[in-house]
Design an enzyme around this catalytic site. Structure first.
Site: not given
Ligand code: UD1
Ligand code: MG
Length: 448
Positions: A17, A73, A79, A140, A350, A370, A407
């Site tokens: 985004r 990853q 997450t 969450g 300058y 310069n 000057a």
């Molecule tokens: C997550 C939380 C949610 C919380 C919210 C707050 C989980 C399952 N949920 O949801 O409870 O309220 O954040 O903003 O954790 N990322 C990775 N690899 C992955 C997935 C995600 O590096 O495989 C990183 C994303 O880039 C991001 C962060 O983890 O920076 C959170 O992931 P995102 O997909 O935004 O989770 P939410 O659905 O927002």
């Protein structure tokens, strides 16, 4: 308080985004990439080991977080899966492991410390930082046990039943784990859910099932802002700017119109510094005590000595070192140059790749030439020298102490100390010529 702490920063998302070639977390807030804000905040807690989980093919990100170890990853499976990418770095740790998102740069060290302390004081398996947003959609939900407020589970938005959806206490994303059983907890998480992802948040239910306790504490919503778009990046910037302005004022600088002064996260303003409206401080600026930075000045990677007077409309570029009591006036640009104590460059100049000796005076419109299109050359101006207005100093140039340049001169090479040097075309004056010229032209053209 001494807390044994390691940190995992999740930075694997590309951030579609943002519509950018740059990984999202490399976008800057107050002149510093978001991921580095998060790392630096953790560093304030004396975190021992900080590990960054990156996505595939993000060399710039790996470089930006160096020397901290990175773990790739490859597939984004959730997450919990992301945190386990750093399994090798997590094994054998004791104390606390804090999980942070690299796109959330506003959490303060005090808040994180409060969370770690809460985890430690109850010896909980997991402690979660919660907040109460106006609209909990997408977050969450933190399910707590009414009696003692213990955290029972985190239910992702997509998994909520009607009753859970009404809970306004939400997961900010920041979680602190007891290091010794963290890997076992994460490995017990499955992906049997609406998104088919390994939810880190399921760690709470898993730990509870094993008989461990979990806790949640609350933080102000403002700190939890996660940046997904450039609009949110601007919101984070505005919050960070307000914090930096307040901190500068608390430390003894006067910002006459704080809202129009832009600071970088590493800007250092001394005591009794006065900053007029509309001043921009890029990264790497240090300003000594008792200086005045006048309106519409732009400074980056430079050092301003005590009692100096800068602007209005001054531009200090990287490598400018301004001595105590020196003056840099309107429409003056200084780059990679030292102005020794009390030197003055007051108007329209300058000065680049140069030294200007103590108390030297550089006249209006003086230019150090310069660059010859291939090389940058040095200009050295001695103490107490006087450079007349509208002079061009074609580097390499050496002007001795106390010398005067007339000057309008174009100077190359060396000028001896205390000498006068000037280059000036001989003056010609023709009496009455102008009047005769006008007469002739009127006759020729018929114009009055
Ligand atoms: C997550 C939380 C949610 C919380 C919210 C707050 C989980 C399952 N949920 O949801 O409870 O309220 O954040 O903003 O954790 N990322 C990775 N690899 C992955 C997935 C995600 O590096 O495989 C990183 C994303 O880039 C991001 C962060 O983890 O920076 C959170 O992931 P995102 O997909 O935004 O989770 P939410 O659905 O927002
Ligand atoms: Mg999110």
């Amino acid at each position: 308080m001494s807390l044994e702490l390691s940190v995992v920063v999740l930075a694997a998302g590309m951030g579609t985004r943002m519509k950018s070639a740059l990984p999202k977390v490399m976008h800057k807030v107050a002149g510093k990439p978001m991921v580095n804000h998060v790392i630096d905040t953790a560093a304030k807690l004396n975190a021992g080991k900080t590990m960054i989980v990156v996505g595939p093919d993000m060399p710039k990100l790996v470089e930006a977080v160096s020397p901290h170890p990175t773990f790739e990853q490859t597939d984004r499976l959730g997450t919990a899966h992301a945190v386990l990418a750093a399994k090798e770095g997590l094994s054998g740790l004791s104390g606390n492991v804090l999980v942070l998102y690299a796109d959330s740069p506003l959490f303060t060290a005090e808040t994180l410390e409060r969370l770690v302390a809460a985890r430690e004081s109850g010896d909980h398996a997991v402690a979660v930082l919660g907040f109460r947003p106006d609209d909990p959609t997408g977050y969450g939900r933190l399910v707590t046990d009414g009696a003692d407020g213990e955290l029972v589970a985190i239910v992702e938005d997509k998994e909520c039943n009607a009753q859970q959806r009404d809970i306004d206490f939400c997961n900010s994303g920041v979680m602190c784990f007891r290091a010794k059983d963290m890997i076992a907890t994460l490995e017990a998480i499955d992906n049997a859910n609406a998104k088919g992802e390994y939810y880190l948040t399921d760690a709470v239910a898993v730990a509870r099932a094993k008989g461990h306790s979990c806790a949640a504490i609350e933080v102000d919503e403002e700190e939890t802002l996660g940046v997904n778009s450039r609009v949110q990046l601007a919101v984070a910037e505005a919050i960070m700017q307000d914090r930096l302005r307040d901190a500068a004022m608390v430390d003894g600088a006067t910002l006459i119109d704080p809202a129009s002064v832009f600071l970088s996260s590493d800007t250092k303003l001394g005591r009794d510094v006065i900053v007029e409206p509309n001043v921009v401080f890029g990264p790497g600026v240090v300003v000594g005590d008792n200086t005045v930075i006048k309106a519409f000045s732009h400074l980056e990677s430079c050092h301003v000595g005590e009692g100096a007077d800068i602007g209005p409309y001054a531009r200090l570029r990287p490598g400018a070192v301004i001595g105590a009591g020196a003056k840099v006036g309107n429409f003056v640009e200084i780059k990679k140059a030292i102005l020794e104590d009390g030197a003055k460059v007051n108007h329209l100049s300058y000065i680049g790749d140069a030294r200007v000796g103590a108390k030297a005076n550089i006249g209006a419109g003086t230019i150090t030439c310069n660059y010859d299109g291939f090389r940058k050359q040095h200009t050295d101006i001695g103490k107490g020298a006087f450079i007349g207005s509208n002079s061009s100093l074609v580097a390499p140039v050496e002007i001795g102490d106390g010398a005067i340049v007339g000057a309008g001169s174009t100077i190359t090479g060396k000028v001896a100390a205390d000498a006068l040097t000037l280059t000036r075309a001989e003056r010609v004056e023709k009496a009455g010529w102008a009047a005769k010229f006008r007469e002739k032209m009127r006759a020729l053209t018929g114009k009055k």
